[in-house]
Design a protein around this motif. Structure first.
Motif, PDB file in Angstrom:
ATOM      1  N   GLU A   5      11.471  16.050  11.156  1.00  0.00           N
ATOM      2  CA  GLU A   5      10.671  15.815  12.348  1.00  0.00           C
ATOM      3  C   GLU A   5      11.539  15.960  13.591  1.00  0.00           C
ATOM      4  O   GLU A   5      12.717  15.600  13.587  1.00  0.00           O
ATOM      5  N   PRO A   6      10.969  16.491  14.684  1.00  0.00           N
ATOM      6  CA  PRO A   6      11.729  16.537  15.934  1.00  0.00           C
ATOM      7  C   PRO A   6      12.080  15.134  16.392  1.00  0.00           C
ATOM      8  O   PRO A   6      11.362  14.169  16.089  1.00  0.00           O
ATOM      9  N   TRP A 129       8.400  17.688  25.959  1.00  0.00           N
ATOM     10  CA  TRP A 129       9.284  18.583  25.206  1.00  0.00           C
ATOM     11  C   TRP A 129       9.984  17.823  24.096  1.00  0.00           C
ATOM     12  O   TRP A 129      10.129  16.599  24.143  1.00  0.00           O
ATOM     13  N   SER A 130      10.431  18.591  23.110  1.00  0.00           N
ATOM     14  CA  SER A 130      11.280  18.037  22.057  1.00  0.00           C
ATOM     15  C   SER A 130      12.085  19.177  21.458  1.00  0.00           C
ATOM     16  O   SER A 130      11.631  20.327  21.429  1.00  0.00           O
ATOM     17  N   PRO A 131      13.288  18.884  20.973  1.00  0.00           N
ATOM     18  CA  PRO A 131      14.038  19.920  20.267  1.00  0.00           C
ATOM     19  C   PRO A 131      13.457  20.155  18.871  1.00  0.00           C
ATOM     20  O   PRO A 131      13.058  19.205  18.194  1.00  0.00           O
ATOM     21  N   ILE A 132      13.398  21.425  18.475  1.00  0.00           N
ATOM     22  CA  ILE A 132      13.057  21.730  17.085  1.00  0.00           C
ATOM     23  C   ILE A 132      14.296  21.588  16.214  1.00  0.00           C
ATOM     24  O   ILE A 132      14.252  21.027  15.121  1.00  0.00           O
ATOM     25  N   ILE A 133      15.425  22.094  16.723  1.00  0.00           N
ATOM     26  CA  ILE A 133      16.662  22.069  15.954  1.00  0.00           C
ATOM     27  C   ILE A 133      17.828  22.147  16.910  1.00  0.00           C
ATOM     28  O   ILE A 133      17.738  22.772  17.971  1.00  0.00           O
ATOM     29  N   ARG A 134      18.935  21.499  16.540  1.00  0.00           N
ATOM     30  CA  ARG A 134      20.105  21.378  17.404  1.00  0.00           C
ATOM     31  C   ARG A 134      21.353  21.858  16.670  1.00  0.00           C
ATOM     32  O   ARG A 134      21.382  21.896  15.437  1.00  0.00           O
ATOM     33  N   TRP A 135      22.365  22.188  17.454  1.00  0.00           N
ATOM     34  CA  TRP A 135      23.658  22.523  16.850  1.00  0.00           C
ATOM     35  C   TRP A 135      24.052  21.434  15.847  1.00  0.00           C
ATOM     36  O   TRP A 135      24.015  20.240  16.146  1.00  0.00           O
TER      37      TRP A 135
END
Length: 688
Positions: A5-6, A129-135
């Motif tokens: 989940e984000p 907004w929300s991140p889907i995926i991060r470093w």
């Protein structure tokens, strides 16, 4: 497999103290090896078209000569279509947006410019907004959870990579599953690791850098159409492509003596991809990636004309340090003098098959590719448009030898054979009216005609004194010889699948007027803010002549040199340094920027620009990225009211001990009261 989940969605954060920011020198060092500080690579004496402007042709001869009826083939072999391709396939040719001049599927109230000191991702009222995926997020269940202190090559090869750039979100037929593909252009060591002088530790970090770059392919899922996405751990298509992944060279230069090395005496297999900037998605569902600032990864001799044209001066050290222990990054080594010749190409990957071997297409030329975007011509050949992102370099296009078909397998070889062209521009105004101030000439527009000059044709060189493999390995030298027009850093080049018109982001060129004369296609001296060109092919996408005009001259609207396609300046958003381009289903152009903090004092952002009717040129800002970040890879799903961007190098001026951004996990800590590191991420924006 599991889904992730984000993190908790976030609306706009309160503004912090306002201050005008500057782009850090670290970007110049790590991203492009300080290209703007060294001698210019293009030392050719190619005339700008000012010297031939008196050949001016009537602009009226070109109006209406768009590539009407351009064929758009929408293959379903992969079950993936971009919204743009689907829209174009149903409208069937050169048409204006069916919504009319003042209707948008994605309504929003434009945001105000965000001062460069603000560490927030700012979105319009009513959106979140929300991140889907991060470093560092794990792609596989055997990958460790992200830890700044626990980075290793093995971990990073199984995690999402660093410094996200080109992005696409490809939905499967159901609309509830799909795949996310993202480039990882380069690394920022200063905010990944604390300082060190230990040789063993620096080598270990260098291996992490190899694994952090390249590309990521990640499966995504959601509850239903129009809702936010989340990524899937252990997805069938999940894949990391790194500096060690094996690529196949295709096209006429494959097997040439110019690309053979001690490790690859055949000259056909290359380890890795570097400097992956923007890209494109093909009608047959593959992803193209542009290898841009590859030169900065090599100890560079710069002792031949070919080498000097890609980096003018020698350098024995790099920011990654790979040359100290990996001989292929040391071009002073006789066995690896050709290794740099194996980078600087358009890369093609199949996101549906994680076991497939990616390709580097030599037929499309070698230069600092921003990316490549494909459209299908009237005769069903495919045409790719490409920019060479450096001051005073050129605009290119590639036309395939073979025609698109219903066979996805055959289509995946279309970019291996074809003709390569470079652009020459002519203006239609008197020379005296192009004075470098940005003032419009008497006909009310910067515009004119141009031609595509062939560099290769039918698999052979048409450049005097150069063989086919020399043209494709030293493409810049070939373009110099043929008299191409020096441009103000051509970055993303996007064809509109509705109209066939081509849009070119020219980011900036502070040396315009010094090392290159002003001309009608590049009309401002010291062009710090950049501009956007609109090109109309006169005889279809595969033709060799075109008309052009400047759509936007960017900057603060109060600057008299700015121009917004004739739209009233007091009603537009300030915009500077256009970089990536995209279209929504309504035919609007979207522009992401890179460099606004150092030019107009605001955070970089994403902007919408209608192209037809009374709103043509009405620039409106949709979002702003956090401080010291760059806006990359915009994807617009307007009818689902979803917008996606890649946020690159947030907090690039900081250090591990003293970060200047906490994006995207604001307020969290990793140990005691030590703030978390900023993490480049792919972000989705949607209605609250």
């Amino acid at each position: 497999m599991t889904t992730v989940e984000p993190p908790t969605t976030r609306t706009t954060l309160p503004l912090a103290a306002h201050a005008v920011g500057k782009r850090s020198a670290v970007t110049c060092q790590f991203k492009c090896a300080n290209a703007c500080l060294g001698p210019e690579c293009n030392g050719s004496d190619n005339p700008t078209f000012r010297s031939i402007a008196e050949l001016a042709l009537s602009r009226r001869m070109l109006i209406g000569a768009a590539a009407a009826g351009a064929v758009v083939v929408a293959t379903d072999a992969f079950g993936v279509l971009t919204p743009q391709a689907a829209s174009a396939a149903t409208t069937g040719g050169a048409v204006e947006s069916h919504w009319g001049w003042n209707h948008h599927s994605l309504p929003f109230q434009p945001i105000a410019p965000v001062p460069a000191s603000v560490d927030a991702l700012t979105v319009p009222k009513g959106y979140t907004w929300s991140p889907i995926i991060r470093w560092g997020d794990p792609l596989f269940s055997d990958a460790p959870t992200f830890s700044l202190e626990g980075q290793s090559r093995a971990a990073q090869e199984r995690q999402f990579g660093y410094n996200s750039d080109y992005l696409d979100i490809l939905a499967d037929r159901s609309g509830k599953t799909g795949v996310l593909v993202n480039n990882h252009e380069y690394v920022n060591p200063n905010i990944m690791f604390p300082p060190s002088t230990d040789a063993a530790e620096l080598r270990r970090r260098g291996e992490v850098f190899k694994a952090a770059q390249g590309m990521s392919v990640v499966e995504i899922t959601r509850r239903r159409r129009g809702t936010p996405w989340r990524y899937v751990v252990d997805g069938r298509r999940n894949r990391r492509i790194t500096v060690e992944t094996v690529f196949e060279l295709t096209g006429p230069a494959a097997g040439s003596d110019l690309v053979k090395t001690a490790a690859d005496p055949e000259g056909r297999w290359v380890h890795g991809t570097l400097g992956n900037c923007s890209g494109g998605t093909t009608p047959w569902g593959t992803i193209l990636s542009g290898e841009e600032n590859f030169n900065g990864y090599f100890a560079w001799a710069a002792d031949t004309a070919g080498q000097k044209r890609y980096q003018a001066s020698a350098s024995r050290t790099t920011s990654t340090g790979w040359e100290a222990y990996d001989p292929r990054f040391n071009s002073f080594d006789p066995g690896y003098v050709n290794e740099p010749n194996r980078f600087g190409y358009i890369v093609e990957i199949d996101p549906d098959d994680p076991t497939s071997t990616p390709k580097k297409h030599t037929a499309m030329g070698r230069f600092k590719h921003e990316g490549a975007n494909v459209i299908v011509a009237e005769d069903r050949r495919v045409v790719a448009y490409m920019g060479d992102d450096e001051r005073n370099d050129y605009l290119y296009k590639f036309v395939s030898k073979n025609r698109i078909s219903s066979s996805r397998k055959k289509n995946m070889s279309l970019l291996s054979e074809g003709d390569l062209y470079v652009a020459r521009f002519r203006g239609d105004s008197p020379t005296s009216q192009i004075d470098g101030s940005g003032k419009l000439p008497s006909d009310g527009a910067f515009d004119g005609t141009g031609e595509w000059i062939a560099l290769t044709r039918h698999g052979k060189s048409v450049v005097p004194g150069m063989t086919i493999d020399e043209v494709l390995v030293y493409t810049r030298l070939a373009a110099d010889k043929m008299g191409a027009t020096k441009m103000d850093r051509p970055e993303d080049v996007q064809p509109s699948l509705r109209t066939g018109k081509i849009y070119v982001a020219l980011t900036n060129n502070s040396d315009r007027g010094k090392t290159s004369m002003v001309d009608e296609a590049n009309p401002r001296t010291g062009n710090r803010f950049g501009h956007v060109l609109e090109i109309t092919e006169r005889h279809g996408q595969a033709g060799t002549s075109f008309g052009w005009s400047i759509l936007l001259q960017c900057g603060n609207p109060s600057d008299p040199s700015t121009y917004f396609a004739g739209y009233p300046k007091d009603k537009v958003s300030p915009i500077s340094c256009p970089d990536n381009l995209a279209f929504d289903e309504d035919g609007n152009l979207w522009i992401s920027t890179d460099g606004a903090p150092s030019t107009i004092g605001f955070n970089d952002g994403l902007f919408r620009v209608p192209l037809t009717g009374r709103e043509r040129g009405h620039v409106e800002q949709f979002l702003a990225v956090p401080r010291e970040a760059e806006t990359c890879g915009p994807v617009i799903h307007a009818r689902e009211q979803l917008v996606f961007v890649a946020v690159q190098h947030p907090g690039e001026n900081g250090t591990v001990a003293a970060p200047t951004s906490l994006f995207p996990d604001y307020g969290s800590t990793r140990r005691g009261d030590i703030p978390n590191a900023p993490r480049p991420s792919v972000v989705q924006v949607y209605r609250s």
